[in-house]
Each structure stands twice: as structure tokens, then as C-alpha cells.
Design an enzyme around this catalytic site. Structure first.
Site: not given
Length: 492
Positions: A184, A236-237, A239, A295
Site C-alpha cells: 500500500k 508510520g505514526s 496512532d 521518525c
């Protein structure tokens, strides 16, 4: 697309071509598309497929069919194909780097290096192919052995800050291990991944390495929840990582690895080479690589109070000298942040930090080297922060370096470990004993001593605490894309 020397021609080439998701080697007819923005202007750059859950399902099921013969190949034969793909990427370096420079807003030389790094990771995993062997166990007079088997279809979801590097580099381990991959692409930067899928089909055939674009709320969720996808790798994050864990657990029993955010500390002790440490602090922030959107950036600089003024003066001088401009413009060292959300977040973080007592020592707003278009934020240094200042606690994911001071080693460790994150950290000191001691005490998955930011391919990379689970860029990553099966042959 042929990479062009002038920005206008390169951008025009991106806009003029049709961006598609492939199924069976042909463009997939999709029900919806969405607009991708040029971060240097804020204007629409292209429209790409917005894959629906039904379209994701079709892609995954076809990938599952392609995986079966691939898994039957010897590991070294799979590795040979992965090496071939690495060479094909290198042959298309200028094209892929130009796509990422335009789509993500990062300087073209940096994106060229990203293509090379992706090819290196592909080759690294190919080199580790023979690690996929099992073991024998002398437990009785019978034959006891183990084998490693692929999961089947792996879902990989990658972020916007290194589009081609993550797209190409993160399919390496799953493929060498015998899996099919459905990747993705990032919502904001799908273009190089979609082009990569066309190149991958030339080497692996259609559907073994499938790439889909789509907004994460539905396409990413459909991939995570798909019953044939039992292994998921996400970058990614924090959250979103927690959301993926919940979605995966609700849909089935899945192995989910996560590389998430960071609020990483770089500690400078009085006995360090202060000039080199200052340069490392600027380099570690990734201003000129990703406009601070990394990050692993060492976004908290912790200086011993006795040398704080000297180091900080050097850091500020270097940061002020960074030239911000269009990512395709010769001489540009830093481009825009990815979109208005990240632009607002960066500037709001500066405002919140100063409201809590920080001082802006460099940057702090929009640079004067660009016009009114695009999401440009000046590389920023904030000084005088208390450890609980929002700019010292929250991950900004933008070009903002927060500087704090400490009195002794114990306080430095306490401040560094106060963060909920634990991805990277750094220590600058000439005392080798202290260096090892502090590296052991820092709550981080990847620690530099007298360095920052640089990755050494083959060394496990990943975080602790809210920065994730699992390790990548090493044989650990390769083995994580297999399951162990134990076999006993009864002989007596």
C-alpha cells in the site's frame, strides 16, 4: 516517464501520464480516483486510483495465486530474481528519484541516494537467503527437524518520507522468504511506488509484487483485515500503528510488525569533539534529507550546560545556512514539508513551544527564499526548553530541533528516557566506558555513539516503547517473514 532536467518539463511529464494499479499485468479498472498534491506549489499534481475494499480483495487473491509457484523456488533462485530487480531499479535511478523529488518535495540528490539504498537492501536480503534454512534437534533416536515457510501474502504499508526507498526496500525480505507482497503506497506520495510495480512485473511477472494506491481509511484497512494477509509490516505514526493492531486483531490472528514515531535524543557531553557533535546534531535532524520528516531524526538535542552555548552557536549557524528551495532546483538543500497538515503542525509546534518558554534561535516561520506557494517551513532551532515543553515532548515530524540542557549524565539519561518513544538516540563523548554505559541505559532500539542518523545496512533497526515492535534492515527482518514448522520422523 523520462526524467527531464528542468522542473517544469519533469512536472508536466508527471501530469501527462496515466497512473494506474496493475492486475494481471494490465491497468485495473477502479471505481474511484483521488488527487495527489505537489507540495512545492500546493496544486494538484496527478490523479491516482483510490482502491476500494472490493478492489483490494481482488488484488490480494490474485497475489495469493502468484505466491504458490514462487514459494516452491529454491531460496537462492528467489534471491537471484531480487538481485535482478535491484539492478533494474539502479538503471531507472533518475526517473524514480525525479518522481519522488516532485511528489514528496525532497531534494533530487537525496532521492537518488534513496534509490541506491533501496537496491542495497534488496541485495542484502538476497545475500541472507541461505539463513532461511532450519535446524535438526538431537532429542531422541528419531529425526527431529524444523523448516521455515512463508506466510503467503504479506501486506506492507509504507510512509511518505522515503517513498521509493520504503516501497522497494521493504518488499525485499518478504519476497526472498517466499511470500507475495501487496504494498500500500502512501496517500501523499504514491507515484514512484506505482511506477515501481511496472518494473517489478518485468522481473517477477504480474501480481507477485502488487502495488495499490488508495486512501488508508478504506484501502489500507481492507488490506490489514483481509483473511489471506496474515503478516503485516507497517511504518508510520504510533496512532496509526495502534489502529492497525486493533484492526488486525479484530479480523484474525496476524503477525504485525511496526516501525513508528520517535522523539529522539542526541546527548553531547563536555569531553566530546564539539565541532563534530554540532554537525552531527544538524545532520541527525534530517533537515536536508526530508525537511525533518523522519521518525529517526534526533529532534531533541541535549547539551551539557558547560558547553551548551558553544555547541548551540555552531548549530544555529549551520541551520541558518541551509538553502530552502524547489526540490528540483540546483543548489536547493531542503524542500517543503509534505502538505498543509504538516505545515500547520510544524508552525503550531513552534508557537506552542515559544508560548511555554522556548526561544526561536533560527527559522520559526516561512523562509524568505521561496514565494507564497507550497508548504515551506524554515529549518528551525528552539532553545531554552524545559523537559516538559510541548516541543520537547511531542513528535513534530517537521524541521524543528528542540535544544535542552542538563547538569550531569544521570539527568541526561532521565530526560532522554522521559519520552514515550524509543526509536533512536545518540551520545557524543570521548570516554568509551561512559559511551557504553549510557548506550545501555538509553531506552531506544538504535543508538549511535559519536554519530547520528546514518543507517548501516545489516544492523537491526527498530524501536521500543511507543516506537514499535520488530526489527528491519537485517536478517531479523527476513526471518520475521517466515513461520517455523517442526517435524518429527519416527524411526524407533
Amino acid at each position: 516517464m523520462t526524467a527531464l532536467n528542468d522542473a517544469a518539463g519533469a512536472i508536466s511529464a508527471v501530469r501527462d501520464r496515466s497512473w494506474e494499479v496493475l492486475l494481471g499485468g494490465r491497468p485495473l479498472a477502479v471505481a474511484g480516483r483521488y488527487a495527489v498534491e505537489d507540495p512545492a506549489t500546493g496544486q494538484t499534481l496527478a490523479e491516482v486510483p483510490d482502491c476500494s475494499p472490493e478492489e483490494v480483495d481482488r488484488i490480494v487473491r490474485v497475489a495469493a495465486e502468484a505466491q504458490r509457484p514462487w514459494a516452491r523456488l529454491p531460496a537462492r533462485e528467489r534471491a537471484g530474481k531480487v538481485r535482478e530487480f535491484a539492478e533494474l531499479l539502479r538503471a531507472h535511478t533518475e526517473e524514480l528519484a525525479t518522481l519522488d523529488a516532485i511528489d514528496a518535495g525532497f531534494p533530487l540528490p537525496v532521492m537518488r541516494a534513496d534509490v541506491g539504498a533501496a537496491a542495497t537492501l534488496l541485495e542484502l536480503m538476497a545475500e541472507h537467503a541461505l539463513a532461511l534454512g532450519g535446524s535438526t534437534y538431537p532429542l531422541s533416536g528419531n529425526l527431529h527437524y524444523s523448516v521455515r515457510q512463508p506466510y503467503g501474502v504479506v501486506g506492507r504499508i509504507v510512509p511518505f518520507n522515503h517513498p521509493l526507498f520504503f516501497a522497494a526496500g521493504k518488499i525485499a525480505a518478504p519476497l526472498v522468504a517466499g511470500n507475495a507482497v501487496v504494498l500500500k503506497t502512501p496517500d501523499q506520495t504514491p507515484l514512484s511506488g506505482l511506477r515501481m510495480a511496472e518494473l517489478a512485473a518485468e522481473v517477477f511477472g504480474p501480481d507477485l509484487c502488487a502495488v495499490l494506491s488508495g486512501r488508508g481509511a478504506h484501502s489500507g484497512r481492507a488490506l490489514v483485515r483481509h483473511p489471506l494477509v496474515r503478516r503485516i509490516g507497517f511504518i508510520g505514526s504510533a496512532d496509526t500503528g495502534r489502529l492497525i493492531q486493533r484492526e488486525a486483531a479484530e479480523a484474525g490472528v496476524k503477525y504485525v510488525s511496526l516501525e513508528l514515531g520517535g522523539k529522539n535524543a542526541l546527548i553531547v557531553l563536555p569531553d566530546a569533539d564539539l565541532a563534530r557533535a554540532a554537525g552531527s546534531a544538524v545532520f541527525g535532524m534530517n533537515f536536508t534529507a526530508t525537511a525533518g520528516q523522519s521518525c529517526g531524526s534526533t529532534s531533541r538535542l541535549l547539551l551539557h550546560e558547560s558547553i551548551a552555548s558553544e555547541v548551540l552557536e555552531n548549530v544555529v549557524e549551520q541551520v541558518r545556512a541551509i538553502r530552502v528551495g524547489h526540490p528540483l532546483e540546483a543548489g536547493s538543500q531542503m524542500g517543503p514539508v509534505i502538505d498543509q497538515r504538516q505545515y500547520d503542525k510544524s508552525l503550531n509546534a513552534v508557537a506552542a513551544g515559544t508560548a511555554a518558554g522556548a526561544r526561536v534561535l533560527a527559522g520559526g516561520g516561512r523562509p524568505d527564499t521561496v514565494g507564497d506557494e507550497g508548504w515551506y517551513v524554515a529549518p528551525t532551532v528552539l532553545g531554552g526548553l524545559a523537559p516538559d515543553n510541548p516541543a520537547a515532548v511531542e513528535e513534530i515530524f517537521g524541521p524543528v530541533l528542540s535544544v535542552l540542557t542538563f547538569k550531569d549524565e544521570a539527568e541526561a539519561i532521565e530526560i532522554a528516557n522521559r519520552s514515550e518513544y524509543g526509536l533512536t538516540a545518540g551520545v557524543w563523548t570521548a570516554d568509551v566506558t561512559r559511551a557504553h554505559r549510557m548506550a545501555g541505559q538509553l531506552e531506544a532500539g538504535y543508538v549511535w555513539v559519536n554519530g547520528s542518523s546514518r543507517h548501516y545496512w545489516g544492523l537491526p533497526f527498530g524501536g521500543v516503547k511507543a516506537s514499535g515492535v520488530g526489527r528491519e534492515e537485517s536478517v531479523d527482518e527476513l526471518l520475521s517473514y517466515t513461520e517455523t514448522k517442526a517435524v518429527t520422523v519416527v524411526l524407533e
